[in-house]
Design an enzyme around this catalytic site. Sequence first.
Site, PDB file in Angstrom:
ATOM      1  N   ARG A  73      -6.886  13.025   0.974  1.00  0.00           N
ATOM      2  CA  ARG A  73      -6.263  13.476   1.986  1.00  0.00           C
ATOM      3  C   ARG A  73      -4.720  13.155   1.768  1.00  0.00           C
ATOM      4  O   ARG A  73      -3.859  13.841   1.989  1.00  0.00           O
ATOM      5  CB  ARG A  73      -6.209  13.323   3.397  1.00  0.00           C
ATOM      6  CG  ARG A  73      -6.078  11.819   3.844  1.00  0.00           C
ATOM      7  CD  ARG A  73      -6.175  11.589   5.220  1.00  0.00           C
ATOM      8  NE  ARG A  73      -7.470  11.754   5.738  1.00  0.00           N
ATOM      9  CZ  ARG A  73      -8.138  10.914   6.890  1.00  0.00           C
ATOM     10  NH1 ARG A  73      -7.048  10.141   7.405  1.00  0.00           N
ATOM     11  NH2 ARG A  73      -9.294  10.850   7.208  1.00  0.00           N
ATOM     12  N   HIS A  84      -3.691  -4.534   7.649  1.00  0.00           N
ATOM     13  CA  HIS A  84      -3.854  -3.673   8.606  1.00  0.00           C
ATOM     14  C   HIS A  84      -2.956  -3.838   9.751  1.00  0.00           C
ATOM     15  O   HIS A  84      -2.947  -4.695  10.370  1.00  0.00           O
ATOM     16  CB  HIS A  84      -5.324  -3.175   9.030  1.00  0.00           C
ATOM     17  CG  HIS A  84      -5.444  -1.865   9.190  1.00  0.00           C
ATOM     18  ND1 HIS A  84      -4.782  -1.272  10.547  1.00  0.00           N
ATOM     19  CD2 HIS A  84      -5.878  -0.720   8.449  1.00  0.00           C
ATOM     20  CE1 HIS A  84      -4.924   0.317  10.357  1.00  0.00           C
ATOM     21  NE2 HIS A  84      -5.579   0.401   9.163  1.00  0.00           N
ATOM     22  N   ASN A  95       0.715  -1.266   0.005  1.00  0.00           N
ATOM     23  CA  ASN A  95       0.139   0.044   0.188  1.00  0.00           C
ATOM     24  C   ASN A  95       1.030   1.055   0.102  1.00  0.00           C
ATOM     25  O   ASN A  95       1.720   1.528   1.041  1.00  0.00           O
ATOM     26  CB  ASN A  95      -0.799  -0.054   1.315  1.00  0.00           C
ATOM     27  CG  ASN A  95      -1.987   0.944   1.375  1.00  0.00           C
ATOM     28  OD1 ASN A  95      -1.338   2.272   0.886  1.00  0.00           O
ATOM     29  ND2 ASN A  95      -3.041   0.853   1.756  1.00  0.00           N
ATOM     30  N   HIS A 149       2.186   0.723   5.832  1.00  0.00           N
ATOM     31  CA  HIS A 149       2.948   1.620   6.638  1.00  0.00           C
ATOM     32  C   HIS A 149       4.115   1.187   7.030  1.00  0.00           C
ATOM     33  O   HIS A 149       5.202   2.004   7.327  1.00  0.00           O
ATOM     34  CB  HIS A 149       2.050   1.983   8.177  1.00  0.00           C
ATOM     35  CG  HIS A 149       2.431   3.038   8.973  1.00  0.00           C
ATOM     36  ND1 HIS A 149       3.293   2.877  10.040  1.00  0.00           N
ATOM     37  CD2 HIS A 149       2.832   4.450   8.977  1.00  0.00           C
ATOM     38  CE1 HIS A 149       3.905   4.100  10.389  1.00  0.00           C
ATOM     39  NE2 HIS A 149       3.370   4.828   9.648  1.00  0.00           N
ATOM     40  N   THR A 180      -7.987   3.569   8.533  1.00  0.00           N
ATOM     41  CA  THR A 180      -9.173   2.747   8.521  1.00  0.00           C
ATOM     42  C   THR A 180      -9.134   2.212   9.896  1.00  0.00           C
ATOM     43  O   THR A 180      -8.359   1.407  10.261  1.00  0.00           O
ATOM     44  CB  THR A 180      -9.061   1.909   7.225  1.00  0.00           C
ATOM     45  OG1 THR A 180      -8.681   2.426   6.260  1.00  0.00           O
ATOM     46  CG2 THR A 180     -10.652   1.325   7.159  1.00  0.00           C
ATOM     47  N   GLU A 191     -11.175  -9.147   3.148  1.00  0.00           N
ATOM     48  CA  GLU A 191      -9.884  -8.783   3.698  1.00  0.00           C
ATOM     49  C   GLU A 191      -9.911  -8.767   5.058  1.00  0.00           C
ATOM     50  O   GLU A 191     -10.915  -7.924   5.619  1.00  0.00           O
ATOM     51  CB  GLU A 191      -9.604  -7.338   2.948  1.00  0.00           C
ATOM     52  CG  GLU A 191      -7.954  -7.140   3.593  1.00  0.00           C
ATOM     53  CD  GLU A 191      -7.569  -5.980   3.277  1.00  0.00           C
ATOM     54  OE1 GLU A 191      -7.480  -5.431   2.035  1.00  0.00           O
ATOM     55  OE2 GLU A 191      -6.417  -5.459   3.956  1.00  0.00           O
ATOM     56  N   HIS A 215       1.111   5.805   2.005  1.00  0.00           N
ATOM     57  CA  HIS A 215       1.802   6.538   2.993  1.00  0.00           C
ATOM     58  C   HIS A 215       2.911   7.329   2.326  1.00  0.00           C
ATOM     59  O   HIS A 215       3.364   8.334   2.893  1.00  0.00           O
ATOM     60  CB  HIS A 215       2.479   5.444   3.969  1.00  0.00           C
ATOM     61  CG  HIS A 215       1.255   4.587   4.525  1.00  0.00           C
ATOM     62  ND1 HIS A 215       0.334   5.201   5.282  1.00  0.00           N
ATOM     63  CD2 HIS A 215       1.004   3.355   4.123  1.00  0.00           C
ATOM     64  CE1 HIS A 215      -0.388   4.161   5.600  1.00  0.00           C
ATOM     65  NE2 HIS A 215      -0.156   3.106   5.009  1.00  0.00           N
ATOM     66  N   HIS A 270      -5.470   3.760  -1.504  1.00  0.00           N
ATOM     67  CA  HIS A 270      -6.982   3.957  -0.810  1.00  0.00           C
ATOM     68  C   HIS A 270      -7.167   5.487  -1.484  1.00  0.00           C
ATOM     69  O   HIS A 270      -6.664   6.573  -1.176  1.00  0.00           O
ATOM     70  CB  HIS A 270      -6.891   3.719   0.647  1.00  0.00           C
ATOM     71  CG  HIS A 270      -8.103   4.221   1.341  1.00  0.00           C
ATOM     72  ND1 HIS A 270      -8.405   4.216   2.643  1.00  0.00           N
ATOM     73  CD2 HIS A 270      -9.310   4.859   0.743  1.00  0.00           C
ATOM     74  CE1 HIS A 270      -9.532   4.483   2.702  1.00  0.00           C
ATOM     75  NE2 HIS A 270     -10.259   4.812   1.745  1.00  0.00           N
ATOM     76  N   ARG A 327      -9.457   8.225  -1.082  1.00  0.00           N
ATOM     77  CA  ARG A 327     -10.356   8.580   0.279  1.00  0.00           C
ATOM     78  C   ARG A 327     -11.226   9.826  -0.339  1.00  0.00           C
ATOM     79  O   ARG A 327     -10.900  10.355  -1.114  1.00  0.00           O
ATOM     80  CB  ARG A 327      -9.591   9.086   1.415  1.00  0.00           C
ATOM     81  CG  ARG A 327      -8.798   8.071   2.130  1.00  0.00           C
ATOM     82  CD  ARG A 327      -8.241   8.513   3.355  1.00  0.00           C
ATOM     83  NE  ARG A 327      -9.435   8.618   4.449  1.00  0.00           N
ATOM     84  CZ  ARG A 327      -9.256   7.749   5.614  1.00  0.00           C
ATOM     85  NH1 ARG A 327      -8.407   6.673   5.567  1.00  0.00           N
ATOM     86  NH2 ARG A 327     -10.308   7.740   6.327  1.00  0.00           N
ATOM     87  N   GLU A 370      -8.738   0.761  -2.872  1.00  0.00           N
ATOM     88  CA  GLU A 370      -9.492   0.641  -1.678  1.00  0.00           C
ATOM     89  C   GLU A 370     -10.497   2.044  -1.804  1.00  0.00           C
ATOM     90  O   GLU A 370      -9.892   3.125  -2.178  1.00  0.00           O
ATOM     91  CB  GLU A 370      -8.828   0.905  -0.542  1.00  0.00           C
ATOM     92  CG  GLU A 370      -7.636  -0.405  -0.190  1.00  0.00           C
ATOM     93  CD  GLU A 370      -6.995   0.085   0.842  1.00  0.00           C
ATOM     94  OE1 GLU A 370      -6.826   0.945   1.622  1.00  0.00           O
ATOM     95  OE2 GLU A 370      -6.200  -0.853   1.186  1.00  0.00           O
TER      96      GLU A 370
HETATM   97  N1  PXP Z   1      -5.984  -2.974   4.001  1.00  0.00           N
HETATM   98  C1  PXP Z   1      -6.627  -2.001   3.985  1.00  0.00           C
HETATM   99  C2  PXP Z   1      -8.154  -2.299   3.734  1.00  0.00           C
HETATM  100  C3  PXP Z   1      -6.296  -0.583   4.524  1.00  0.00           C
HETATM  101  O1  PXP Z   1      -7.432   0.337   4.692  1.00  0.00           O
HETATM  102  C4  PXP Z   1      -4.813  -0.386   4.722  1.00  0.00           C
HETATM  103  C5  PXP Z   1      -4.460   0.885   5.292  1.00  0.00           C
HETATM  104  O2  PXP Z   1      -4.599   1.998   4.360  1.00  0.00           O
HETATM  105  C6  PXP Z   1      -4.172  -1.637   4.849  1.00  0.00           C
HETATM  106  C7  PXP Z   1      -4.652  -2.708   4.359  1.00  0.00           C
HETATM  107  C8  PXP Z   1      -2.703  -1.480   5.142  1.00  0.00           C
HETATM  108  O3  PXP Z   1      -2.588  -0.869   6.369  1.00  0.00           O
HETATM  109  P1  PXP Z   1      -1.063  -0.701   7.078  1.00  0.00           P
HETATM  110  O4  PXP Z   1      -0.757   0.713   6.179  1.00  0.00           O
HETATM  111  O5  PXP Z   1      -1.350  -0.489   8.489  1.00  0.00           O
HETATM  112  O6  PXP Z   1      -0.064  -2.015   6.806  1.00  0.00           O
END
Ligand code: PXP
Length: 247
Positions: free
Chosen positions: A48, A192, A6, A215, A100, A152, A9, A42, A44, A69
């Site tokens: 942001r 997540h 993802n 992240h 999220t 998920e 970030h 994502h 949003r 997402e």
């Molecule tokens: N899956 C979903 C649905 C999310 O919203 C996020 C965060 O954007 C992630 C996975 C990844 O989470 P993290 O950034 O904590 O690894």
Amino acid sequence: MRYYVNVDHVATVREARHTDEPDPVRAAVLVELAGAHGITVHLREDRRHVSERDVRLLMETVRTGVNLELAAATDVLDIACDLKPMQATLVPESREEVTTEGGLSLGDGAVRTATREAVERLSAAGIRTALFVDPDEKTLEVSAEIGVTAVELHTGEYANATQGRERDAQLTRLRGAAETAAGLGLAVHAGHGLTYENVIPVAAIALIEELNIGHSVVSRAVLVGMERAVREMGALIHQARSGVALF
Ligand code: PXP
């Protein structure tokens, strides 16, 4: 096992200065070169971090696939149906949250209806669909009834569990949810809060076919570079499945 990174970030750092660097599109190239199987972003409603420009360019440049997402909201659904990413993962959104916070509240009739309609729209556009949900039986049953392809599983509570016993309980919960989901005919994804320290037990759950991690990989990339960060996470996931450590 598919491992998607993802890159939101990266966009968050860019937006800290409202400038044009670092670019999540450039980051995605490095993520792919380092062996990830896909790019997650994502879009949003409040834009942001990730912008429509980012998603459009990612769709043109990513060679693996884009997992978009999004909330079940008309404007982002319009964009998704226009761009046709490989996969769309529906997530809950609130403007106050930093990230999220929980899975979709499918017990709420309005959320359930909006989710069902979004899944129908996305599926009609030929997009593989997933729902981001808490690892609870009832929620998984509703997900299957909605007709989505995948769920998920939200791993946030597992990630937040600091005590060994609580973490074991959350892991057992995730394993049970993966079995329930697979038994209902749903493909199982997870994500997540996964980090280099906590990913192995989750990646070892054989029924999970996709992980979404952001992240922790981007944080490590700031210090060691994106390619190394992506590769090191990939090696841990490989180790979880094969028992062989690559480094
Ligand atoms: N899956 C979903 C649905 C999310 O919203 C996020 C965060 O954007 C992630 C996975 C990844 O989470 P993290 O950034 O904590 O690894």
